[in-house]
Design a protein around this motif. Sequence first.
Motif, PDB file in Angstrom:
ATOM      1  N   ALA A  44      24.364   3.975  -1.987  1.00 35.78           N
ATOM      2  CA  ALA A  44      24.637   2.855  -2.891  1.00 35.78           C
ATOM      3  C   ALA A  44      23.399   1.991  -3.070  1.00 35.78           C
ATOM      4  O   ALA A  44      23.110   1.518  -4.181  1.00 35.78           O
ATOM      5  CB  ALA A  44      25.800   2.018  -2.357  1.00 35.78           C
ATOM      6  N   ASP A  47      20.869   3.890  -5.348  1.00 36.82           N
ATOM      7  CA  ASP A  47      21.300   3.857  -6.748  1.00 36.82           C
ATOM      8  C   ASP A  47      21.054   2.486  -7.365  1.00 36.82           C
ATOM      9  O   ASP A  47      20.648   2.371  -8.527  1.00 36.82           O
ATOM     10  CB  ASP A  47      22.781   4.220  -6.850  1.00 36.82           C
ATOM     11  N   ARG A 100      28.774   0.426   5.838  1.00 33.79           N
ATOM     12  CA  ARG A 100      29.271   0.755   4.504  1.00 33.79           C
ATOM     13  C   ARG A 100      29.601  -0.483   3.684  1.00 33.79           C
ATOM     14  O   ARG A 100      29.291  -0.555   2.489  1.00 33.79           O
ATOM     15  CB  ARG A 100      30.510   1.655   4.614  1.00 33.79           C
ATOM     16  N   ALA A 104      27.525  -2.025   0.444  1.00 35.51           N
ATOM     17  CA  ALA A 104      28.190  -2.154  -0.859  1.00 35.51           C
ATOM     18  C   ALA A 104      27.827  -3.467  -1.536  1.00 35.51           C
ATOM     19  O   ALA A 104      27.417  -3.493  -2.701  1.00 35.51           O
ATOM     20  CB  ALA A 104      29.705  -2.034  -0.685  1.00 35.51           C
ATOM     21  N   ALA A 107      24.110  -3.688  -2.431  1.00 35.43           N
ATOM     22  CA  ALA A 107      23.782  -2.885  -3.610  1.00 35.43           C
ATOM     23  C   ALA A 107      24.101  -3.647  -4.889  1.00 35.43           C
ATOM     24  O   ALA A 107      23.306  -3.663  -5.836  1.00 35.43           O
ATOM     25  CB  ALA A 107      24.547  -1.563  -3.570  1.00 35.43           C
ATOM     26  N   MET A 207      31.830  -3.796 -10.120  1.00 37.84           N
ATOM     27  CA  MET A 207      31.092  -2.777  -9.371  1.00 37.84           C
ATOM     28  C   MET A 207      31.421  -2.875  -7.888  1.00 37.84           C
ATOM     29  O   MET A 207      31.627  -1.845  -7.214  1.00 37.84           O
ATOM     30  CB  MET A 207      29.587  -2.952  -9.590  1.00 37.84           C
ATOM     31  N   GLU A 210      34.774  -1.310  -7.008  1.00 40.87           N
ATOM     32  CA  GLU A 210      34.722   0.153  -7.001  1.00 40.87           C
ATOM     33  C   GLU A 210      34.089   0.682  -5.714  1.00 40.87           C
ATOM     34  O   GLU A 210      34.558   1.663  -5.128  1.00 40.87           O
ATOM     35  CB  GLU A 210      33.930   0.647  -8.212  1.00 40.87           C
ATOM     36  N   LEU A 211      33.028   0.031  -5.256  1.00 44.02           N
ATOM     37  CA  LEU A 211      32.328   0.508  -4.069  1.00 44.02           C
ATOM     38  C   LEU A 211      33.131   0.298  -2.787  1.00 44.02           C
ATOM     39  O   LEU A 211      32.992   1.062  -1.837  1.00 44.02           O
ATOM     40  CB  LEU A 211      30.976  -0.199  -3.937  1.00 44.02           C
ATOM     41  N   GLU A 213      36.369   0.607  -2.180  1.00 40.33           N
ATOM     42  CA  GLU A 213      37.420   1.608  -1.964  1.00 40.33           C
ATOM     43  C   GLU A 213      38.497   1.074  -1.017  1.00 40.33           C
ATOM     44  O   GLU A 213      38.937   1.754  -0.087  1.00 40.33           O
ATOM     45  CB  GLU A 213      36.817   2.899  -1.405  1.00 40.33           C
TER      46      GLU A 213
END
Length: 223
Positions: A44, A47, A100, A104, A107, A207, A210-211, A213
């Motif tokens: 992430a 990107d 994680r 997120a 990012a 965004m 979505e990351l 989850e």
Amino acid sequence: MWYHWGMFAIADDVLDLCRSVGHEATVLAVLADGLRNGPGDGSALRDAVAAAGDLTAPHPHLEAWRDVYRAFGAKPQRTPCSAEALRRRAARGDLPSVNRLVDAYNAVSIRFAVPIGGEDRSALVGTERLVRASGRSLDEPFDTVKDGVAVVEAPEPGEVVWRDDVGVTCRRWNWRQGRRTALTDATTSAVFLLEGLDVDLTPAASMLCELLEADSVRIERLT
């Protein structure tokens, strides 16, 4: 005067401070439950860096944050807002994966140049509020790490901080978060605070959702 939204409150003198230097502040809270934290793989972050463009170029949103920092007595060159600090690190290639959940929101912060903080909701006590510090150290403890050692600091009088009923959770509005409410591997419920000046935070919030989850996510507009 206070603006209240359930577990959150924002003092109107903080919003007035922003207006005094020509900016309107927006804060969105993303509340997520059923989170599953763990090691991040860095994808992430990579990107986000690729999508962000030239991280060394001046950014109008970060310039606005510099205006606000100066207005409450901070020095943005030395202690920049979290989004500027992240983008500086990313430009140097010095942006390790944390976990994680932290990856997120970092990012999203890099991609949109928006300060974001994440707090474990189980560690928060009472109302989380955005205020100007009184300077009374016993009432405003901030637990952090300095030179690898755990220490307790206090904000400067007039400094903009996030705090709950126990103490300060983030200094200089969004410069540095404390340890007490940090996201850990055991975190399953969290609040992510997205903060903007004269910008639409909706794309960044989308965004992030979505990351994450998560099993359930909702967005609350606080200003």
